[in-house]
Each structure stands twice: as C-alpha cells, then as structure tokens.
Motif scaffolding. Structure first.
Motif, PDB file in Angstrom:
ATOM      1  N   PHE A  81       5.647  60.159 -37.693  1.00  0.00           N
ATOM      2  CA  PHE A  81       5.203  61.457 -37.202  1.00  0.00           C
ATOM      3  C   PHE A  81       3.697  61.683 -37.324  1.00  0.00           C
ATOM      4  O   PHE A  81       3.148  62.500 -36.591  1.00  0.00           O
ATOM      5  CB  PHE A  81       5.931  62.574 -37.964  1.00  0.00           C
ATOM      6  CG  PHE A  81       7.396  62.652 -37.674  1.00  0.00           C
ATOM      7  CD1 PHE A  81       7.856  63.238 -36.515  1.00  0.00           C
ATOM      8  CD2 PHE A  81       8.319  62.126 -38.561  1.00  0.00           C
ATOM      9  CE1 PHE A  81       9.216  63.310 -36.243  1.00  0.00           C
ATOM     10  CE2 PHE A  81       9.669  62.188 -38.298  1.00  0.00           C
ATOM     11  CZ  PHE A  81      10.126  62.779 -37.134  1.00  0.00           C
ATOM     12  N   LEU A  82       3.044  60.997 -38.245  1.00  0.00           N
ATOM     13  CA  LEU A  82       1.649  61.321 -38.543  1.00  0.00           C
ATOM     14  C   LEU A  82       0.679  60.267 -38.014  1.00  0.00           C
ATOM     15  O   LEU A  82      -0.320  60.606 -37.366  1.00  0.00           O
ATOM     16  CB  LEU A  82       1.474  61.496 -40.052  1.00  0.00           C
ATOM     17  CG  LEU A  82       0.283  62.337 -40.520  1.00  0.00           C
ATOM     18  CD1 LEU A  82       0.324  63.716 -39.890  1.00  0.00           C
ATOM     19  CD2 LEU A  82       0.295  62.454 -42.037  1.00  0.00           C
ATOM     20  N   THR A  83       0.941  59.006 -38.301  1.00  0.00           N
ATOM     21  CA  THR A  83      -0.004  57.947 -37.946  1.00  0.00           C
ATOM     22  C   THR A  83      -0.282  57.855 -36.445  1.00  0.00           C
ATOM     23  O   THR A  83      -1.442  57.692 -36.045  1.00  0.00           O
ATOM     24  CB  THR A  83       0.508  56.596 -38.472  1.00  0.00           C
ATOM     25  OG1 THR A  83       0.668  56.686 -39.890  1.00  0.00           O
ATOM     26  CG2 THR A  83      -0.472  55.486 -38.155  1.00  0.00           C
ATOM     27  N   PRO A  84       0.718  57.952 -35.568  1.00  0.00           N
ATOM     28  CA  PRO A  84       0.422  57.791 -34.133  1.00  0.00           C
ATOM     29  C   PRO A  84      -0.454  58.896 -33.550  1.00  0.00           C
ATOM     30  O   PRO A  84      -1.066  58.690 -32.501  1.00  0.00           O
ATOM     31  CB  PRO A  84       1.820  57.798 -33.488  1.00  0.00           C
ATOM     32  CG  PRO A  84       2.770  57.480 -34.588  1.00  0.00           C
ATOM     33  CD  PRO A  84       2.162  58.084 -35.805  1.00  0.00           C
ATOM     34  N   ARG A  85      -0.529  60.036 -34.177  1.00  0.00           N
ATOM     35  CA  ARG A  85      -1.309  61.165 -33.643  1.00  0.00           C
ATOM     36  C   ARG A  85      -2.583  61.329 -34.464  1.00  0.00           C
ATOM     37  O   ARG A  85      -2.596  61.985 -35.516  1.00  0.00           O
ATOM     38  CB  ARG A  85      -0.466  62.431 -33.683  1.00  0.00           C
ATOM     39  CG  ARG A  85       0.822  62.326 -32.876  1.00  0.00           C
ATOM     40  CD  ARG A  85       1.660  63.570 -32.983  1.00  0.00           C
ATOM     41  NE  ARG A  85       0.942  64.760 -32.580  1.00  0.00           N
ATOM     42  CZ  ARG A  85       1.457  65.986 -32.591  1.00  0.00           C
ATOM     43  NH1 ARG A  85       2.707  66.166 -32.996  1.00  0.00           N
ATOM     44  NH2 ARG A  85       0.742  67.033 -32.221  1.00  0.00           N
ATOM     45  N   GLU A  86      -3.655  60.725 -34.000  1.00  0.00           N
ATOM     46  CA  GLU A  86      -4.895  60.704 -34.782  1.00  0.00           C
ATOM     47  C   GLU A  86      -5.493  62.087 -34.921  1.00  0.00           C
ATOM     48  O   GLU A  86      -6.084  62.419 -35.956  1.00  0.00           O
ATOM     49  CB  GLU A  86      -5.898  59.755 -34.120  1.00  0.00           C
ATOM     50  CG  GLU A  86      -7.147  59.546 -34.949  1.00  0.00           C
ATOM     51  CD  GLU A  86      -7.981  58.386 -34.460  1.00  0.00           C
ATOM     52  OE1 GLU A  86      -9.192  58.384 -34.717  1.00  0.00           O
ATOM     53  OE2 GLU A  86      -7.426  57.484 -33.805  1.00  0.00           O
ATOM     54  N   ASP A  87      -5.360  62.931 -33.895  1.00  0.00           N
ATOM     55  CA  ASP A  87      -5.904  64.287 -33.995  1.00  0.00           C
ATOM     56  C   ASP A  87      -5.193  65.079 -35.085  1.00  0.00           C
ATOM     57  O   ASP A  87      -5.828  65.765 -35.899  1.00  0.00           O
ATOM     58  CB  ASP A  87      -5.779  65.000 -32.651  1.00  0.00           C
ATOM     59  CG  ASP A  87      -4.335  65.017 -32.137  1.00  0.00           C
ATOM     60  OD1 ASP A  87      -3.548  64.163 -32.600  1.00  0.00           O
ATOM     61  OD2 ASP A  87      -4.000  65.864 -31.289  1.00  0.00           O
TER      62      ASP A  87
END
Length: 848
Positions: A438-444
């Motif tokens: 949930f967190l790593t793929p979305r850099e923003d």
C-alpha cells in the motif's frame, strides 16, 4: 523377467567400455611406432582397429537396447504389482466396511501413493525410450485422475468433520484445542473418541495425497540436480481448509453489505453517513485486531498450526520416509542399482522447503486475507483518507501505522516459530507485507507520510527538551541554577526518548523490503531527527559552559563546591547521553537482507554517526579546556606555579639558605604541597569527586547499557589527567629552556607536587599518559646522587664513554640501534620506561 536373467545391461556396458579403451590404447601405440616398421604393418593394424571399432559399437548399442528393454519391463512389473495390490485392498476393504466414505478415501489414497512412487522411481527412464515414455504418460494421466477424485473426497470429508467437531472454529479457544487434540499423535489413544480418530485419518490422507502429488510434480518438472521449487500457485490443502472458516468470517464482518462491525446506527437519520466516515477511520485497526485475536487469543496459529497441524504433517512425512526406505531396499535386492530417483531425497527436500513450515504458510494466508479486505474497501484510496477532499489526514496516518504494526506482528511470529533457521524455505511461503503493497508503490503518499513522521518525531523531541533541558527553558536575569546533585540523572531523558524514536524508526525502515524505500525513510526521517538532537544538545552544552565560567556570588567555599559538583555532573550526563545516542544510531542502521545483497550501497547514516561521536568528543575537549585553562590556570593560580616552578627547580640551595626562617628549617625534610597549588588541587579534587559520584551511581544500575554509562565520567577523568599531566610534563622536560639546571631540593618539591596530583587520578583507566610521564620525569629529577650516578655511568659504559664525562649525547645512542634498545631497556628496568631516552638524557645532563 526372463530378459533380466539373459542380459545384464551393466555387464554389457562394462564389456563395451573395456573394449573401447583397448582400441584407444592400440591407436596411441600405432601413432608412436617408428615409420621404419613398414607401411604394410601399419595398414594391417589400422584394418584391425576398424574391425574392432565396429564390434565395440555393436556391443554398446546392444547394451543400450537391453537396458531400455529392462527399464520397460521393470515399469510393467511395478504396474502389475500396483494393480494386484489395489485389487486385494479393494476386496479387503469391501468385505470390512463396504460403502463407507472413510474406507473409500483410504483405498483411493493408497492407490495414489503407490502409483506416485512408481512415477517418481521411473521419472528418468522414459525420456529416450518410446515404449517406456508412452506407458509412463498413460500412468501419469491415470494418476492425475485418481488424485483429483481422492483429493476432492478428502477435502469434503475434512470440511464435514471440521463443521461437526469444531463448529465454533475459529471463534473460540476450545475449538482450536479440539482440532489440535484430534491431529496430535499424543491423542491417538484408546479412549480417544471415534470421531476424532476418523478425522485424524482423513487429515492424514489429505496431507499424504498432497505430498505425493507435489513429489511427482517436482521430479517431472526439471532435472533432479537443479534447484527445485513448486509452482507459485502451489497451495497447502490442509491449511487452506483451516483458513476457509476464517475467510468466511472476514467476508461477513468486513466485506458484506450488512457487515457485523460496520452496521450503520439507526438512532438518527444522520447516523448512516457518520458511520460511513468512521468505517474507514477504524477499518485497519478492527481488521488487524480481529485477525490477531483469532491467531493468539483463539489459538488458530499458536494451537492449531503449531500444536496440531505441524505434528500431523511431520508424522505423515516420517511414515512415508520409512515406507520409501523399505521399498527401495526391496528393489535393490531384486534389481541392480540404476539411475532411479530416490523418493526419500525428494520427500526430505519437500519437508525442508515447504512441509516443515505450515505455520508460515498460515501467516501468509492471513496476510492475503487482510490484503483483500483492505483493497476491497479502497484503503488509502478512499476520498475520506487521502486527496483534496480529505477531512482529516490523521485517519490515513493511523491506518498506515496499523500496517507497520501488523507487519511487525507477523515478523515476530515467524522469528518465534523458526528462530534463525530460515535456510531452504521457499520465499513464496512468507507473508505479504502491507507496507510494500500500500505504501511503497505510491511515492507521493510515501513522501507525505515520511514528512509527517519526521515532524511528529521532532515535535516529541522538542517537547521533551522543553521540560528537561535548561537551555530550552526561559532564562532569568540571574540565570538558571544547576540541577541538585541528588537529582542529577546519569543520562538525559531526551537521550532515552531519542533512542526510543530511533528504535521505532529502525523497525519501520526495516519493514520495507525495497532498499530504496528504506534509504528514503532514513534520509527523510532519521537523519533530520539526529540533526535536531545534536542542535538541542549543542544549546545545552553552551549553557553548561556559561555556568562553568560563571562567578560564584555567594563567596562561600561549600556553596562553590556544590555548584561546581552539580555542573560537572551535568556535563557527565550530557557527554554520556551523546555517546549513548551515537551507539543508538549505530544500532539503528538498516539490517534488511537487501544490505547483504547490495553491500556497495552507501548508508546515509554514516555521516550522522560520525558527527554524533565527534560532537561527544568535542564536548569532552570543551569542558577540559575551559576547566584547565580558565578555572585552574587563571582562577586557581596554576599558571603562576608553572611560571615559578622552573626557577625554584634551578635555584641553588645556598642562594636562599639565609632567607629561610626557623619554620622552614624545621620542615626541611617534611615536604608539603606548594602553597600556590592549594586552590588548583582543591577544584580538581572536587571535579574528580563528582566523576566518582557518577560512577558510583552507575555501579548500582542493572542495565545492559551500564557499561556505556561510565563513558562520561571516565572520559573527563582521562582527559583531565592528560591536560594536567602536560602542564607538569612541560616543567620537567623544559622544552623552552627555562630550567637549565636541576637541583635536588627543588626537584624533590616538584616531585612531591606532581605525585600529589597523580594521587587524585587513581581511578583513571589510562596508562602511560602525560601524567605518568610527568611522574617519571619528576622522580628522575629528584633521584638521589648515588643511584643517579650509577645510572649515568651505566649509560656511559654502553657507548664506551668516560664515566667521568659531564654530559651524555643522544646522538651516541641513535647511531647504533642495538645500543638504543639496551639503553631504553635499562631505563625501563629502573622504572623510567615511560620517558624517551632523549628526555631522560636531557634531565640527567641538567641535574647538578
């Protein structure tokens, strides 16, 4: 079987190989023969060699054909035996329990297992043999159909038993205990209920069916010498059946339209909208709490998997290993050894990689259920959590925090179950990481969350500093007073908080499997946190320096001593705190597997660690510099003594003999400390006593970090010993030439002064430092005439110089390294080994 008696393929192959070796030998011999033997002889030998080649080739082909035929016959024999056993078992089972489902499952399982062993044993024999390959393909198809029907039967019976024996599973601890008792081997007693015995038999059939099927797939997938892995879609049937009730309850509570936890309140018309908002707010917390209660409080993981399922699997694997060993011994007695695959090796490999880790697979399935539930509810994609319409960003932050807690929970369970023995486990068994999903793929989103993590950590650090650090509190015109000695702590509370924040940050950084995300977290959260800590400690050190130099307005000796003691204890606490903070940062470095895979990656904390340790050393240097140069030298009059001492040492005793009073004559042989050193030794003794007070507090602390808590007091003591020792050493060695002559009376007084200061540093851990060298120099200066003359004469004898010579020259010793070593050994034997030979020679030459 007649063909086995007439043709032995191994013997035929050995015979052909021997003949070929003979032909190679003849060819080499013919090539080495002299050409003088004649062309006719050479031609005859070549013809004989050609004929022998044809014979050898024919024998080799015959042997290969015989071996293929034998393998085909062996496969036929195993199939006939399998069919005969199947018929016998069917007749026996039909006579005993005809029509019963459990008996039918047992029969089907035995057929699958026997046929699976045949397929494993002959997996390498059908590749280049057409007849064997065709038969093997038909057997494989037969086995696939048998296994499909038997597996479906086993799953249906297992579900029926689970629903009947443990209907409340996984909602109660009692249901988990029932499952564990039914599966564990220790419960297979006479008084065990018939239903539990039947359920245990069904569970063993289900496990055995899958083990044999996986073994067949493993040996058929690729060569036996390569590293083997099952397909990524591999499933663990018995664990899946035990996860099915958990998935059904999750579907009801978290995915249903009328969810048990998310049912909207009907108390008011606005209740539905309000509950929809609270749903996303509490979703991760409720979901992970529910799964944690199932695994721990209800025993789905700790009782069912570890105490029930895993022992059952181990028992099935062990029984199969015993059976394969017995079958292989029978085959070895009938047939000669060939290239058959060992079923034992395959089973051992499967157990090591898969079947010995059912609890890890269970945790993986639990993580997948949680992942599906969060995705189905649009977690971190819902407008109430992120985006411009988000009403409260803290909802997303609390949800992300829950992701880290759940990942850490599963990680600790794996470590508790497996320890450090992770060798050979297939990586696909490990749970899914929520943070990586949930967190790593979305850099923003990742950067936004890291910014909030940094700000929250710094706010907590500043809040602690405001209540514990004097530099962060409002200052009056008179200035703040130091902390009471009794209330002084060994380590500042802000350091404890800093270490706790670092530990939390390390756990979160290591929760990422991606090295880039780990480094981003360290650079955006940990490094700024360390910089803020250093800034706060620098401000406190500045205030402590001002307090150390502040004049005492009370003019009371006891009050001044108390103020100085409190100030020194604060310095010790700060220095110890910075030192421990440096070690905390050192321990908080990334320790994930990616560091070992990519050791060339630069650690962003390397510079921070060096800065913290350098700042701690700078604090020690600052305190010692201020204390020695300003407190002792200027205010305590040590500077006056360092200026007067060279003249007293070089003053001839007859010059001031007449000026001595009667009291000086009476105490001529009773040396006392020089009067102008009283203030210096007093302030130094107060400071060192404060160091001993801090060390005594550490002695009463029972902590694994107690060793590091000695750093502040020990570093100040050692540094003061160096600094004060250099002051006396400069007097003794006289590098400025202020003491051209040394007289015994002045030298003895100087030696007494130096030894008095040295006695204060009896608790220091340093050896052979400036203070020790100063003591050695003063002892040599005050040496009586007889031992001094003996030492000088011995050194003169080394260089073959006249013992009556007035001076020694270091150049005489430096010209010969052997003489230099002997002279230094001589000084060491006399107790002056801490002095260099040049320094000792200078003192002896100036002695009058």
């Amino acid at each position: 079987m007649a063909m086995d008696a007439t043709i032995d393929p191994a013997a035929e192959l050995a015979k052909a190989q021997s003949h070929l070796d003979h032909l190679i030998h003849l060819q080499q011999k013919a090539a080495d023969d002299d050409q003088a033997d004649g062309a006719d002889d050479t031609s005859r030998e070549n013809d004989a060699t050609a004929n022998d080649d044809d014979v050898a080739t024919s024998l080799y082909k015959r042997a290969i054909e015989a071996q293929d035929e034998i393998q085909f016959i062996k496969l036929q024999r195993d199939v006939i035996n399998l069919v005969n056993d199947t018929v016998k078992n069917s007749q026996r089972d039909g006579a005993m329990n005809e029509g019963e489902a459990d008996a039918a499952l047992s029969t089907a399982k035995d057929q699958c297992t026997s046929l699976g062993f045949v397929l494993i044993r002959h997996a390498n024999h059908h590749v280049n043999n057409i007849k064997t390959g065709q038969l093997y393909a038909k057997l494989t198809s037969w086995y696939a159909n048998l296994h499909k029907d038997a597996r479906q039967m086993a799953c249906n019976l297992f579900r029926a038993h689970l629903q009947k024996e443990a209907p409340e599973y996984p909602s109660s601890q009692q249901s988990s205990t029932v499952i564990a008792e039914a599966f564990s081997s220790s419960s297979a007693k006479q008084q065990q209920q018939q239903q539990q015995q039947s359920w245990s038999a069904v569970a063993k059939c289900l496990v055995e069916l899958q083990i044999i099927c996986d073994a067949v797939q493993l040996v058929q997938s690729q060569p036996i010498d390569d590293d083997k892995h099952l397909l990524p879609q591999w499933r663990f049937d018995i664990v899946d059946e035990l996860c099915r009730p958990i998935a059904e309850r999750l579907r009801y509570h978290f995915l249903g339209e009328q969810s048990g936890l998310f049912t909207a309140s009907a108390s008011s018309p606005g209740g539905v909208e309000s509950d929809k908002v609270s749903t996303m707010d509490r979703l991760p917390e409720w979901l992970f709490r529910y799964l944690r209660e199932i695994m721990d409080n209800h025993g789905a993981h700790s009782v069912v998997m570890i105490e029930g399922v895993q022992p059952l699997i181990d028992a099935v694997v062990d029984s199969l290993l015993v059976r394969t060993q017995f079958v292989s011994e029978e085959i070895d007695d009938i047939d000669s050894p060939d290239s058959s695959i060992s079923a034992q090796d395959v089973l051992i490999q499967l157990k090591q990689m898969y079947y010995g880790h059912s609890s890890i697979y269970f945790l993986r399935e639990v993580s997948r259920m949680a992942l599906h539930a969060l995705r189905a509810n649009s977690f971190l994609n819902h407008p109430d959590m992120v985006g411009s319409e988000c009403r409260d960003h803290s909802i997303a932050l609390r949800g992300i925090e829950q992701l880290f807690l759940f990942d850490d929970l599963l990680k600790k369970k794996i470590e508790s179950d497996q320890g450090d023995d992770h060798f050979g486990i297939d990586p696909m068994l490990y749970p899914v990481r929520m943070t990586d999903t949930f967190l790593t793929p979305r850099e923003d989103l990742l950067l936004w969350w890291m910014g909030d993590e940094r700000d929250m950590a710094i706010v907590r650090l500043k809040k602690c500093a405001a209540s514990t650090l004097s530099s962060c509190q409002p200052q009056t015109e008179e200035g703040s007073s130091p902390t009471n000695v009794a209330n002084q702590q060994l380590c500042p509370p802000i350091t404890d908080l800093f270490a706790a924040l670092l530990y939390s940050s390390r756990s979160k950084a290591n929760a990422f499997s991606d090295l880039r995300s780990q480094q981003m977290y360290v650079a955006n959260v940990v490094a700024p946190l360390c910089s803020e800590y250093l800034e706060l400690m620098h401000g406190e050190a500045t205030l402590l320096r001002q307090r150390l130099l502040a004049r005492d307005t009370t003019k009371s000796c006891s009050g001044s001593d108390e103020v100085l003691t409190a100030n020194v204890l604060e310095w010790i606490s700060m220095i110890t705190g910075v030192h421990m903070a440096g070690h905390a940062v050192l321990r908080s470095q990334i320790t994930a597997e990616s560091d070992q895979i990519h050791p060339e990656h630069h650690n962003p904390l390397d510079g921070v660690i060096k800065s913290i340790f350098a700042f701690g050393d700078a604090m020690v240097d600052e305190f010692v510099s201020v204390f020695v140069e300003q407190i002792m030298m200027e205010r305590a009059k040590l500077a006056g003594y360092t200026m007067r001492a060279p003249f007293l040492i070089s003053e001839h005793p007859h010059e001031h003999h007449e000026r001595r009073g009667q009291r000086e004559k009476d105490v001529k042989y009773t040396l006392t400390l020089s009067p102008d050193l009283n203030d210096s030794i007093h302030v130094l003794s107060v400071t060192l006593k404060a160091c001993q007070i801090a060390a005594a507090k550490v002695n009463n602390v029972d902590s694994r970090t107690a060793e590091m808590m000695y750093f502040g007091s020990q570093s100040i003591e050692n540094s003061l010993s160096h600094a004060v020792g250099y002051k006396f050493l400069d007097i003794g060695l006289d590098p400025m030439g202020m003491c051209p002559e040394i007289y015994l009376d002045g030298a003895k007084q100087f030696c007494h002064d130096v030894c008095a200061f040295k006695h204060l540093f009896q608790h220091t851990t340093s050896s052979e430092g400036p203070m020790e060298r100063a003591v050695a120099a003063s002892r040599l200066m005050s040496l009586d005439e007889s031992p001094l003359t003996a030492l000088r004469d011995a050194l003169c004898a080394l260089i073959s110089s006249d013992t009556g010579s007035e001076a020694l020259f270091i150049s005489d010793f430096a010209a010969d390294s052997r003489l230099l070593e002997e002279a230094e050994s001589m000084l060491d034997a006399k107790g002056f080994g801490s002095l260099a030979l040049e320094e000792a020679v200078s003192i002896m030459n100036r002695r009058c």
